[in-house]
Design a protein around this motif. Structure first.
Motif, mmCIF file in Angstrom:
data_model
loop_
_atom_site.group_PDB
_atom_site.id
_atom_site.type_symbol
_atom_site.label_atom_id
_atom_site.label_comp_id
_atom_site.label_asym_id
_atom_site.label_seq_id
_atom_site.Cartn_x
_atom_site.Cartn_y
_atom_site.Cartn_z
ATOM 1 N N LYS A 82 0.763 -1.011 -0.004
ATOM 2 C CA LYS A 82 0.099 0.163 0.035
ATOM 3 C C LYS A 82 1.039 1.150 -0.104
ATOM 4 N N ALA A 83 1.867 1.244 -0.772
ATOM 5 C CA ALA A 83 2.823 2.425 -0.944
ATOM 6 C C ALA A 83 3.678 2.794 0.440
ATOM 7 N N ASP A 84 3.990 1.661 1.283
ATOM 8 C CA ASP A 84 4.531 2.075 2.440
ATOM 9 C C ASP A 84 6.003 2.166 2.024
ATOM 10 N N TYR A 85 6.581 2.950 1.755
ATOM 11 C CA TYR A 85 7.959 2.893 1.042
ATOM 12 C C TYR A 85 9.002 2.445 2.064
ATOM 13 N N ALA A 86 8.890 3.120 3.239
ATOM 14 C CA ALA A 86 9.797 2.843 4.370
ATOM 15 C C ALA A 86 9.998 1.452 4.564
ATOM 16 N N THR A 87 8.852 0.850 4.663
ATOM 17 C CA THR A 87 8.757 -0.685 5.017
ATOM 18 C C THR A 87 9.178 -1.577 3.640
ATOM 19 N N ARG A 88 9.057 -1.113 2.748
ATOM 20 C CA ARG A 88 9.361 -1.790 1.531
ATOM 21 C C ARG A 88 10.901 -1.795 1.201
ATOM 22 N N TYR A 89 11.484 -0.591 1.333
ATOM 23 C CA TYR A 89 13.044 -0.500 1.359
ATOM 24 C C TYR A 89 13.576 -1.045 2.601
ATOM 25 N N SER A 90 12.901 -1.266 3.794
ATOM 26 C CA SER A 90 13.497 -2.145 4.971
ATOM 27 C C SER A 90 13.718 -3.627 4.568
ATOM 28 N N ARG A 91 12.525 -3.853 3.864
ATOM 29 C CA ARG A 91 12.530 -5.390 3.508
ATOM 30 C C ARG A 91 13.613 -5.807 2.554
ATOM 31 N N ILE A 109 14.384 9.663 -0.292
ATOM 32 C CA ILE A 109 13.872 9.948 1.076
ATOM 33 C C ILE A 109 13.946 8.835 2.106
ATOM 34 N N ASN A 110 13.394 7.572 1.578
ATOM 35 C CA ASN A 110 13.357 6.490 2.210
ATOM 36 C C ASN A 110 14.609 5.482 2.503
ATOM 37 N N GLY A 111 15.528 5.823 1.507
ATOM 38 C CA GLY A 111 16.527 4.849 1.153
ATOM 39 C C GLY A 111 17.649 5.098 2.099
ATOM 40 N N LYS A 112 17.867 6.681 2.412
ATOM 41 C CA LYS A 112 18.804 7.228 3.134
ATOM 42 C C LYS A 112 19.141 6.637 4.271
ATOM 43 N N PRO A 113 18.201 6.208 5.259
ATOM 44 C CA PRO A 113 18.428 5.741 6.731
ATOM 45 C C PRO A 113 18.713 4.405 6.554
#
Length: 512
Positions: A82-91, A109-113
């Motif tokens: 559902k476009a939860d990018y932070a979770t997606r890139y964490s996975r 934005i979400n890949g940097k951390p």
């Protein structure tokens, strides 16, 4: 201890250990038997992709792609977050998925951390009408009208391509109310909610994506102030592969991309099949599904090579549009306060790019049939009357273009400002350009008008000769002192006179 007991205890312990081992191994044994006695034995691996419902990602999860991958021994599993990018890139970082899709800005934005856990291996698509800024015709004719409204309410979905479109327009056209956050933000849970807020008059403007753009326009009294169909290198969707997976399984990545591009070719040649499948998958009518598909420009293998990754493909001129898109997204996010500093190590865009897979497929001579890249807009010469009949889109943000005093010779600082302007112009390739020269109110009116025209023509000439912009696309006008700026409250006459000589860049479009 009794001798028989000494013998008995090890036997019992061995038996217990065997029972325990069998209990845990039994499912594995059964799975092995199932695979050995069925076609599942031919499956090497399940490949998981983090996705959402954007129609541009449909080919990756389609029946055709899954069948192609299955024939090579791989199962495809699409995981909709559902476009939860932070979770997606964490996975992706954890290895729970091997591939992830997203927009360029979402990854920055979400890949940097997560220290950017993957690299971009292909550009999937550009939004070409899938997103639009929509308003009532009677309220806002163009972006210049939007700039004047100080009590504006805008509905949009936060952290979505629609928000990035809004931010881009605010930066490129200098919409200060949006840039400074001085407007009524109505953050919605999806485009349908933003659409409803517009219909209920809770907001003056809504940033929508399809099919809600088409639904709003069908009402008759709404129009698109600006749509992603008139942009390029703004809303760009990418495919990212986990770094560890790409390093360990490069051949699997090659198989994945080869089959993906063949699936694109299949749907390109069988659009009716794509339309039927998308309609069934989204539960939309075929008309609504077709509207969605028109808003997507899928990028071919050849366009990825020559346009996005800067590879030489035949006689085509190569570009690095992906680098341009990354740098533009960073600039937009910094100017709107989304980020405070450049997110990439050493400000190096290549650290999140991997062109080797596209290069390998091109070098291997993979047959994609007749790949047609998007046509570049061509502009016919117009008469003065035809130019006057064009409609304003909005004036681009331009810092003062300075000239040598009393002349039309562009100064070094002026050249730098025009170069910045060109970077913004590249995002709006379909609009014509009107360069308007203005002077102060003092001096001879005829001389002022001539000077303003000469300065506008000097800027036009630079854009044609140095930036390669079609000469038929640009018109230069000299307005002299006939359209002075309004004086700001408390502004000294000296400061006011300093602001009056200027060159404005307006984008205009055909009226259909």
């Amino acid at each position: 201890m009794n001798k028989n007991l000494k013998i008995f205890i090890p036997i019992v312990l061995t038996g217990l250990l065997g029972m325990i081992a069998f209990k845990y191994l039994e499912p594995m044994i059964e799975q092995y038997q199932k695979e050995e006695t069925s076609d599942a034995g031919n499956i090497k691996q399940t490949i998981k992709i983090g996705v959402d419902s954007w129609v541009g990602y449909f080919p990756l999860c389609s029946k055709d792609f899954r069948q192609r991958m299955r024939s090579n021994g791989y199962l495809i599993k699409c995981i909709d977050d559902k476009a939860d990018y932070a979770t997606r890139y964490s996975r992706l970082k954890k290895g729970e998925i091997q591939f992830a899709v997203g927009t360029v800005d979402s990854y920055l934005i979400n890949g940097k951390p997560l220290s950017f856990p993957g690299t971009i291996v292909t550009v999937i698509d550009e939004s070409k009408g899938g997103d639009a800024i929509v308003a009532k015709k009677s309220s806002f004719r163009n972006l210049n009208d939007v700039k004047k409204d100080q009590s504006l309410k805008i509905a949009f979905t936060a952290n979505s391509p629609s928000e990035h479109l809004l931010s881009s327009i605010a930066v490129h056209f200098d919409v200060k109310t949006v840039l400074k956050g001085q407007y009524g933000k109505v953050e919605t849970d999806g485009s349908e909610e933003a659409f409803q807020a517009l219909m209920d008059d809770k907001v003056e403007i809504a940033v929508l994506w399809e099919p809600f753009v088409s639904r709003a326009l069908a009402k008759g009294n709404y129009h698109s102030i600006l749509s992603s169909k008139d942009t390029q290198k703004l809303i760009v969707d990418i495919l990212i592969v986990g770094r560890k997976f790409a390093d360990k399984e490069p051949e699997v990545v090659n198989v994945f991309l080869r089959n993906y591009y063949r699936t694109l070719k299949y749907y390109r040649e069988n659009f009716s099949q794509l339309l039927a499948e998308v309609s069934q998958d989204t539960k939309l009518s075929k008309d609504a599904a077709e509207s969605m598909l028109k808003g997507v420009s899928w990028q071919t293998l050849h366009s990825n090579g020559s346009k996005w990754f800067g590879l030489s493909v035949g006689s085509k001129m190569s570009h690095e549009y992906l680098v341009d898109t990354i740098e533009s997204a960073v600039d937009i996010m910094q100017q709107t306060g989304k980020i405070t500093k450049h997110p990439l190590p050493d400000e190096n865009p290549y650290i999140v790019m991997n062109r080797s897979f596209v290069e390998s497929l091109l070098a291997g001579g993979i047959s994609m049939g007749n790949e047609q890249d998007e046509a570049i807009a061509e502009f016919d010469a117009l008469s003065d009357l035809q130019w006057e009949q064009l409609t304003d889109v909005g004036s681009l943000k331009v810092r003062p273009i300075t000239f040598q005093s009393g002349t039309d010779d562009i100064s070094g600082e002026g050249v730098d400002e025009i170069k910045k302007l060109v970077r913004n112009l590249q995002h709006y390739p379909n609009f014509r350009i009107v360069v308007r020269g203005h002077t102060g109110t003092r001096g001879d009116s005829k001389a002022n008008k001539k000077l303003s025209l000469n300065r506008a023509q000097a800027v036009r000439e630079f854009l044609v000769q140095k930036a390669g912009i079609d000469k038929n696309r640009i018109r230069a006008l000299g307005l002299g002192a006939s359209q002075p700026l309004p004086r700001k409250q408390g502004e000294s006459m000296r400061a006011y006179n300093y602001r009056l000589p200027r060159v404005e860049i307006n984008l205009v479009s055909e009226v259909y």
